[in-house]
Design a protein around this motif. Structure first.
Motif, PDB file in Angstrom:
ATOM      1  N   MET A   1       0.845  -1.192   0.000  1.00 54.60           N
ATOM      2  CA  MET A   1       0.000   0.000   0.000  1.00 54.60           C
ATOM      3  C   MET A   1       0.885   1.247   0.000  1.00 54.60           C
ATOM      4  O   MET A   1       1.671   1.467   0.912  1.00 54.60           O
ATOM      5  N   ARG A   2       0.790   2.028  -1.083  1.00 58.06           N
ATOM      6  CA  ARG A   2       1.639   3.223  -1.162  1.00 58.06           C
ATOM      7  C   ARG A   2       0.883   4.409  -0.562  1.00 58.06           C
ATOM      8  O   ARG A   2      -0.339   4.453  -0.610  1.00 58.06           O
ATOM      9  N   PRO A   3       1.662   5.421   0.004  1.00 55.70           N
ATOM     10  CA  PRO A   3       0.969   6.573   0.594  1.00 55.70           C
ATOM     11  C   PRO A   3       0.074   7.255  -0.443  1.00 55.70           C
ATOM     12  O   PRO A   3      -1.016   7.691  -0.155  1.00 55.70           O
ATOM     13  N   PHE A   4       0.575   7.346  -1.698  1.00 55.97           N
ATOM     14  CA  PHE A   4      -0.255   7.952  -2.740  1.00 55.97           C
ATOM     15  C   PHE A   4       0.100   7.311  -4.067  1.00 55.97           C
ATOM     16  O   PHE A   4       1.277   7.252  -4.447  1.00 55.97           O
ATOM     17  N   ASP A   5      -0.907   6.804  -4.753  1.00 54.95           N
ATOM     18  CA  ASP A   5      -0.673   6.188  -6.047  1.00 54.95           C
ATOM     19  C   ASP A   5      -1.110   7.182  -7.124  1.00 54.95           C
ATOM     20  O   ASP A   5      -2.306   7.459  -7.267  1.00 54.95           O
ATOM     21  N   PRO A   6      -0.136   7.723  -7.904  1.00 53.81           N
ATOM     22  CA  PRO A   6      -0.521   8.727  -8.906  1.00 53.81           C
ATOM     23  C   PRO A   6      -1.482   8.172  -9.953  1.00 53.81           C
ATOM     24  O   PRO A   6      -2.127   8.942 -10.670  1.00 53.81           O
ATOM     25  N   ALA A   7      -1.582   6.821 -10.032  1.00 54.21           N
ATOM     26  CA  ALA A   7      -2.503   6.227 -11.012  1.00 54.21           C
ATOM     27  C   ALA A   7      -3.933   6.717 -10.790  1.00 54.21           C
ATOM     28  O   ALA A   7      -4.737   6.749 -11.723  1.00 54.21           O
TER      29      ALA A   7
ATOM     30  N   LEU B   1       7.053   2.435   9.521  1.00 54.62           N
ATOM     31  CA  LEU B   1       7.141   1.131  10.201  1.00 54.62           C
ATOM     32  C   LEU B   1       5.749   0.651  10.606  1.00 54.62           C
ATOM     33  O   LEU B   1       5.386  -0.509  10.404  1.00 54.62           O
ATOM     34  N   ILE B   2       4.970   1.574  11.161  1.00 51.19           N
ATOM     35  CA  ILE B   2       3.603   1.213  11.582  1.00 51.19           C
ATOM     36  C   ILE B   2       2.770   0.876  10.348  1.00 51.19           C
ATOM     37  O   ILE B   2       1.990  -0.079  10.332  1.00 51.19           O
ATOM     38  N   GLY B   3       2.975   1.656   9.244  1.00 53.61           N
ATOM     39  CA  GLY B   3       2.219   1.427   8.015  1.00 53.61           C
ATOM     40  C   GLY B   3       2.441   0.039   7.457  1.00 53.61           C
ATOM     41  O   GLY B   3       1.513  -0.594   6.955  1.00 53.61           O
ATOM     42  N   ALA B   4       3.688  -0.454   7.542  1.00 56.82           N
ATOM     43  CA  ALA B   4       3.982  -1.789   7.002  1.00 56.82           C
ATOM     44  C   ALA B   4       3.161  -2.849   7.742  1.00 56.82           C
ATOM     45  O   ALA B   4       2.641  -3.792   7.141  1.00 56.82           O
ATOM     46  N   THR B   5       3.046  -2.695   9.069  1.00 59.54           N
ATOM     47  CA  THR B   5       2.258  -3.651   9.863  1.00 59.54           C
ATOM     48  C   THR B   5       0.771  -3.488   9.521  1.00 59.54           C
ATOM     49  O   THR B   5       0.045  -4.468   9.388  1.00 59.54           O
ATOM     50  N   THR B   6       0.351  -2.221   9.374  1.00 56.57           N
ATOM     51  CA  THR B   6      -1.059  -1.971   9.078  1.00 56.57           C
ATOM     52  C   THR B   6      -1.459  -2.591   7.751  1.00 56.57           C
ATOM     53  O   THR B   6      -2.565  -3.091   7.596  1.00 56.57           O
ATOM     54  N   ARG B   7      -0.529  -2.540   6.764  1.00 55.47           N
ATOM     55  CA  ARG B   7      -0.856  -3.060   5.442  1.00 55.47           C
ATOM     56  C   ARG B   7      -1.297  -4.513   5.516  1.00 55.47           C
ATOM     57  O   ARG B   7      -2.330  -4.905   4.984  1.00 55.47           O
ATOM     58  N   ASP B   8      -0.525  -5.332   6.249  1.00 57.20           N
ATOM     59  CA  ASP B   8      -0.874  -6.756   6.357  1.00 57.20           C
ATOM     60  C   ASP B   8      -2.216  -6.916   7.059  1.00 57.20           C
ATOM     61  O   ASP B   8      -3.057  -7.702   6.633  1.00 57.20           O
ATOM     62  N   ALA B   9      -2.413  -6.129   8.144  1.00 56.44           N
ATOM     63  CA  ALA B   9      -3.671  -6.239   8.895  1.00 56.44           C
ATOM     64  C   ALA B   9      -4.841  -5.820   8.016  1.00 56.44           C
ATOM     65  O   ALA B   9      -5.909  -6.446   8.037  1.00 56.44           O
ATOM     66  N   THR B  10      -4.651  -4.761   7.211  1.00 61.63           N
ATOM     67  CA  THR B  10      -5.744  -4.292   6.361  1.00 61.63           C
ATOM     68  C   THR B  10      -6.051  -5.320   5.279  1.00 61.63           C
ATOM     69  O   THR B  10      -7.211  -5.561   4.958  1.00 61.63           O
TER      70      THR B  10
ATOM     71  N   SER C   1      -0.621   3.373  17.184  1.00 60.14           N
ATOM     72  CA  SER C   1       0.285   4.162  16.357  1.00 60.14           C
ATOM     73  C   SER C   1       0.023   5.650  16.553  1.00 60.14           C
ATOM     74  O   SER C   1       0.968   6.433  16.586  1.00 60.14           O
ATOM     75  N   SER C   2      -1.268   6.034  16.716  1.00 58.61           N
ATOM     76  CA  SER C   2      -1.552   7.455  16.964  1.00 58.61           C
ATOM     77  C   SER C   2      -0.873   7.884  18.258  1.00 58.61           C
ATOM     78  O   SER C   2      -0.245   8.954  18.320  1.00 58.61           O
ATOM     79  N   ALA C   3      -0.987   7.034  19.295  1.00 55.60           N
ATOM     80  CA  ALA C   3      -0.386   7.367  20.593  1.00 55.60           C
ATOM     81  C   ALA C   3       1.132   7.480  20.464  1.00 55.60           C
ATOM     82  O   ALA C   3       1.759   8.405  21.007  1.00 55.60           O
ATOM     83  N   ALA C   4       1.739   6.545  19.678  1.00 58.71           N
ATOM     84  CA  ALA C   4       3.200   6.546  19.537  1.00 58.71           C
ATOM     85  C   ALA C   4       3.661   7.823  18.828  1.00 58.71           C
ATOM     86  O   ALA C   4       4.617   8.496  19.270  1.00 58.71           O
ATOM     87  N   LEU C   5       2.967   8.179  17.730  1.00 58.42           N
ATOM     88  CA  LEU C   5       3.368   9.374  16.982  1.00 58.42           C
ATOM     89  C   LEU C   5       3.157  10.630  17.826  1.00 58.42           C
ATOM     90  O   LEU C   5       3.967  11.561  17.797  1.00 58.42           O
ATOM     91  N   GLU C   6       2.040  10.634  18.589  1.00 57.65           N
ATOM     92  CA  GLU C   6       1.724  11.776  19.457  1.00 57.65           C
ATOM     93  C   GLU C   6       2.848  11.988  20.481  1.00 57.65           C
ATOM     94  O   GLU C   6       3.335  13.099  20.683  1.00 57.65           O
ATOM     95  N   LEU C   7       3.253  10.859  21.103  1.00 60.19           N
ATOM     96  CA  LEU C   7       4.290  10.921  22.133  1.00 60.19           C
ATOM     97  C   LEU C   7       5.603  11.445  21.556  1.00 60.19           C
ATOM     98  O   LEU C   7       6.250  12.341  22.108  1.00 60.19           O
ATOM     99  N   LEU C   8       5.957  10.892  20.390  1.00 60.38           N
ATOM    100  CA  LEU C   8       7.209  11.274  19.746  1.00 60.38           C
ATOM    101  C   LEU C   8       7.205  12.766  19.413  1.00 60.38           C
ATOM    102  O   LEU C   8       8.180  13.481  19.709  1.00 60.38           O
ATOM    103  N   ALA C   9       6.079  13.233  18.817  1.00 64.59           N
ATOM    104  CA  ALA C   9       6.002  14.646  18.439  1.00 64.59           C
ATOM    105  C   ALA C   9       6.060  15.533  19.673  1.00 64.59           C
ATOM    106  O   ALA C   9       6.731  16.573  19.662  1.00 64.59           O
ATOM    107  N   THR C  10       5.407  15.102  20.773  1.00 66.72           N
ATOM    108  CA  THR C  10       5.411  15.910  21.997  1.00 66.72           C
ATOM    109  C   THR C  10       6.839  16.024  22.548  1.00 66.72           C
ATOM    110  O   THR C  10       7.274  17.104  22.978  1.00 66.72           O
ATOM    111  N   ILE C  11       7.583  14.891  22.504  1.00 62.77           N
ATOM    112  CA  ILE C  11       8.971  14.915  23.007  1.00 62.77           C
ATOM    113  C   ILE C  11       9.802  15.890  22.159  1.00 62.77           C
ATOM    114  O   ILE C  11      10.587  16.693  22.674  1.00 62.77           O
TER     115      ILE C  11
END
Ligand SMILES: Nc1ncnc2c1ncn2[C@@H]1O[C@H](COP(=O)(O)OP(=O)(O)OP(=O)(O)O)[C@@H](O)[C@H]1O
Length: 531
Positions: free
Chosen positions: A1-7, A171-180, A238-248
Motif C-alpha cells: 500500500m503506497r501513501p499515494f498512487d498517482p494512477a 514502520l507502523i504502516g507496514a504492519t497496518t498493510r498486512d492487517a488491512t 500508532s496514533s499514541a506513539a506518533l503523538e508521544l514522539l512529536a510531543t517529546i
C-alpha cells in the motif's frame, strides 16, 4: 500500500481538480499558520511589555477568520471530492465489468465488496487522508524554512527530529498493510457468504437448514470482528506513539528556547515564534498517521480497483451482420481442465434454430459464447449483437416499462409495448396493477409469478433491437397452454430475426427451421435441417 498512487489521477480524472484545490488550500493554511504564530507572539510581547495591542490583535483576529474560512472551504471541497471520486470509481468499475466477458469479471463476492464498501471507503481516503498528505508535504517545509530565519538552533532541532515521525509512520504502516489486507479478505468472505445465504434462504428454510447458517455467519463475522479489532488496536497504538514522539520533539525545542531565554541569548518574541512554529512542523505528519488508518481500506480498495480499470477488454465475438457461426469452437471454464465444448463448427441459418442435448452438455455455455459473454478458449464466434434471455433472466427494481424497453435502444411507444404484452397475454396482468406500466417491480421481478416473469422477458426480447435472439429454456416454468402461446410468439419472432432456442420441449422442436442436437461435451451430432 503506497501513501499515494498517482494512477488515481490518471484513472479517475474527476480527482484532479479537487486535489489541486486541496493542495492550494493546504499551502494557504500553512502560510496562515505561520502568520498566526508571528501575530500571536506579537500579542504576547505587547501584553508583557505594555505596548499597544491594537495592530497585533487585529492581525491575529483576521488570521483566525482566514484560517477558519480556509478550513471550511477545505472541508467542503474534500467532502465533495470524496463523494464524486467514490461515485466515479463505482460507475467505472461497473461499466468496465459490463464490457467484459463473464470469465474476466471478478467473482460476485469480490465484485460486490469492491463496488459497495470498497468504493465507499475511498471517500475518507480522498476527503481526509489526501488533504492531510498535502499539508504534510507543504506545512513542515514552510515552518522549517521560516524557523531557519527566526531561530536556526530550533530549526536544527526540528530538522534532526522530524524524520523520526515519517520513519515511525512507515514502520507502523507496514504492519497496518498486512492487517488491512487480512481485514479486506475477511470482509470479502463475509459478503460472499452472506450473498450466498440470502440467495438460498428460501431453500435453506424449506429444508430446515437455516439455523446452521446462523452459526456459519456467526463464525465468519467473528473472523471479521477480530481482524477489525487488530486494525483498530494498531490505529490507536500508532496514533499514541506518533503523538508521544512529536510531543517529546516539541519539548526539546521548548526546553532549548527556555534555557536561552533565561540566559538572555534570545528575545521573548523570537522564542515564542519558535515554540509556536515547532508543533506546526510535526502536526501535519501526525495527522497523516492518524488519517492513514481510516483511509487504509480506501487505499487497499484503490489498489485492487485501479488494475481492473486499466484492463482493455475487447469483445470476443466479431460482429458480422447476417452471420451467426462458430468455427472449431472450444471452451473450458476457468479453473477446470475438462473442456465443456470442443471443436464445434456451427452456422445458424435465419429463422428458428433449436438446440437440444442432455443436461450439462453445454447448451447454456454455447448461448453465452454466441452472445459474447464468454471468450472462446479455442476457435472463434462470429455474431452480430445478440439479445440473450437466460434461464434466470434479469429484472431490475424499476418500472415494468423500464424493464421492458431496457434492450430497445430507442423510444418505444406505449402502443407497441401493450401490443407485445397482448401477444403474450400479459396485458391483463399489467393493466390490473395500480400503476399499469409504471408499476415498480421488486428485486428479481418480485411481484410476478415465475411464468409471468418468463413471458415478460420474452416481451423484452421482442421489443429489443438485436438481430439475433438467444433463448435458454424459454418455457421451462410454463404450463402447457402458456408454453404453446410462447412457442407461437417465438415462431413469429423468427420471421424477421434469427432465434436460437435451447429447449427440452418437443413442441418447440417441431416448429424449428433448424435443429442442432448436441452430445455430451458439445460436439454437434450432425445437423438436421427441417425447413
Ligand atoms: N461457472 C461454471 N464453472 C465451472 N463449470 C461450469 C460453470 N457453469 C457450468 N459449468 C459446467 O459446464 C457444463 C455445461 O453447463 P451448461 O449449463 O452449459 O449445460 P446445459 O447443457 O445448459 O445444461 P442444462 O440443460 O441442465 O441447463 C456442466 O457440466 C456444468 O457443470
Amino acid at each position: 500500500m503506497r501513501p499515494f498512487d498517482p494512477a488515481i489521477l490518471r484513472t479517475l480524472p474527476q480527482a484532479r481538480r479537487p486535489l489541486a484545490t486541496l493542495a492550494a488550500i493546504g499551502v494557504a493554511q500553512g502560510a496562515a499558520t505561520i502568520g498566526t504564530a508571528f501575530a500571536l507572539s506579537s500579542v504576547v510581547v505587547a501584553v508583557v511589555k505594555g505596548m499597544p495591542l491594537g495592530h497585533p490583535a487585529a492581525y491575529l483576529a483576521l488570521l483566525f477568520v482566514f484560517r477558519g474560512t480556509l478550513a471550511l472551504a477545505g472541508e467542503r471541497v474534500a467532502a465533495a471530492a470524496g463523494t464524486s471520486v467514490s461515485g466515479a470509481l463505482r460507475e467505472q468499475l461497473l461499466s468496465r465489468w459490463l464490457a467484459q466477458t463473464a470469465d474476466e469479471r471478478p467473482d460476485p463476492a469480490t465484485g460486490v465488496t469492491l463496488a459497495s464498501q470498497g468504493a465507499a471507503s475511498v471517500e475518507p481516503y480522498v476527503a481526509r487522508y489526501l488533504p492531510a498528505l498535502v499539508s504534510a508535504a507543504v506545512v513542515p517545509v514552510l515552518a522549517v524554512l521560516v524557523l531557519v530565519f527566526v531561530d536556526w538552533l530550533s530549526a536544527l532541532v526540528v530538522v534532526l527530529t522530524l524524520p523520526l515521525l515519517p520513519l515511525f509512520a512507515a514502520l507502523i504502516g507496514a504492519t497496518t498493510r498486512d492487517a488491512t489486507e487480512r481485514r479486506w479478505g475477511a470482509l470479502a468472505d463475509l459478503s460472499g457468504h452472506f450473498l450466498d445465504v440470502v440467495r438460498g434462504l428460501p431453500t435453506l428454510v424449506a429444508y430446515g437448514r437455516g439455523d446452521r447458517q446462523v452459526k456459519t455467519i456467526g463464525e465468519v463475522s467473528q473472523a471479521h470482528r477480530r481482524t477489525t479489532m487488530v486494525t483498530l488496536r494498531l490505529a490507536f497504538l500508532s496514533s499514541a506513539a506518533l503523538e508521544l514522539l512529536a510531543t517529546i520533539c516539541v519539548a526539546i525545542v521548548a526546553v532549548t528556547v527556555g534555557l536561552r531565554l533565561t540566559h538572555g541569548s534570545i528575545d521573548l518574541g523570537t522564542g515564542l515564534v519558535a515554540i509556536l512554529l515547532a508543533p506546526e512542523a510535526y502536526w501535519p505528519i501526525r495527522r497523516v498517521g492518524a488519517e492513514f488508518h481510516s483511509a487504509a481500506d480506501g487505499a487497499e480498495a484503490l489498489a485492487a480497483a485501479i488494475p481492473m480499470l486499466d484492463v482493455v477488454s475487447t469483445m470476443p465475438t466479431t460482429a458480422g451482420p447476417g452471420t451467426l457461426s462458430a468455427r472449431d469452437l472450444g471452451y473450458t471454464y476457468p479453473g477446470s481442465t475438462e473442456p465443456v465444448i470442443e471443436g464445434l463448427d456451427l452456422t445458424i441459418a435465419p429463422g428458428l434454430t433449436v438446440l437440444t442435448g442432455p443436461s450439462g452438455c453445454g447448451k447454456s455455455t454455447l448461448l453465452e459464447l454466441l452472445a459474447g459473454l464468454r471468450r472462446p478458449s479455442a476457435g472463434s464466434v462470429t455474431a452480430p449483437p445478440t439479445h440473450l434471455v437466460t434461464q434466470r433472466p434479469f429484472l431490475t427494481t424499476a418500472s415494468i416499462r423500464d424493464n421492458l424497453v431496457m434492450g430497445a435502444g430507442r423510444a418505444v411507444p406505449d402502443d407497441e409495448i401493450w401490443a407485445t404484452l397482448r401477444e403474450l397475454e400479459l396485458d391483463g396482468v399489467v393493466a390490473a396493477q395500480r400503476q399499469g406500466l409504471d408499476t415498480p417491480l421488486g428485486d428479481d421481478g418480485r411481484g410476478l409469478s415465475a411464468g409471468q416473469r418468463a413471458r415478460l422477458v420474452l416481451a423484452r426480447a421482442g421489443l429489443g433491437s438485436a438481430d439475433v435472439v438467444l433463448l435458454d429454456e424459454p418455457t421451462a416454468h410454463l404450463d402447457d397452454d402458456s408454453a404453446a402461446l410462447v412457442h407461437s410468439v417465438i415462431r413469429r419472432m423468427a420471421r424477421d430475426r434469427r432465434v436460437v432456442a435451447v429447449t427440452h420441449r418437443p413442441e418447440l422442436l417441431a416448429l424449428a427451421d433448424q435443429h442442432v442436437p448436441l452430445l455430451t461435451r458439445s460436439i454437434p451430432a450432425g445437423r438436421e435441417v427441417r425447413a
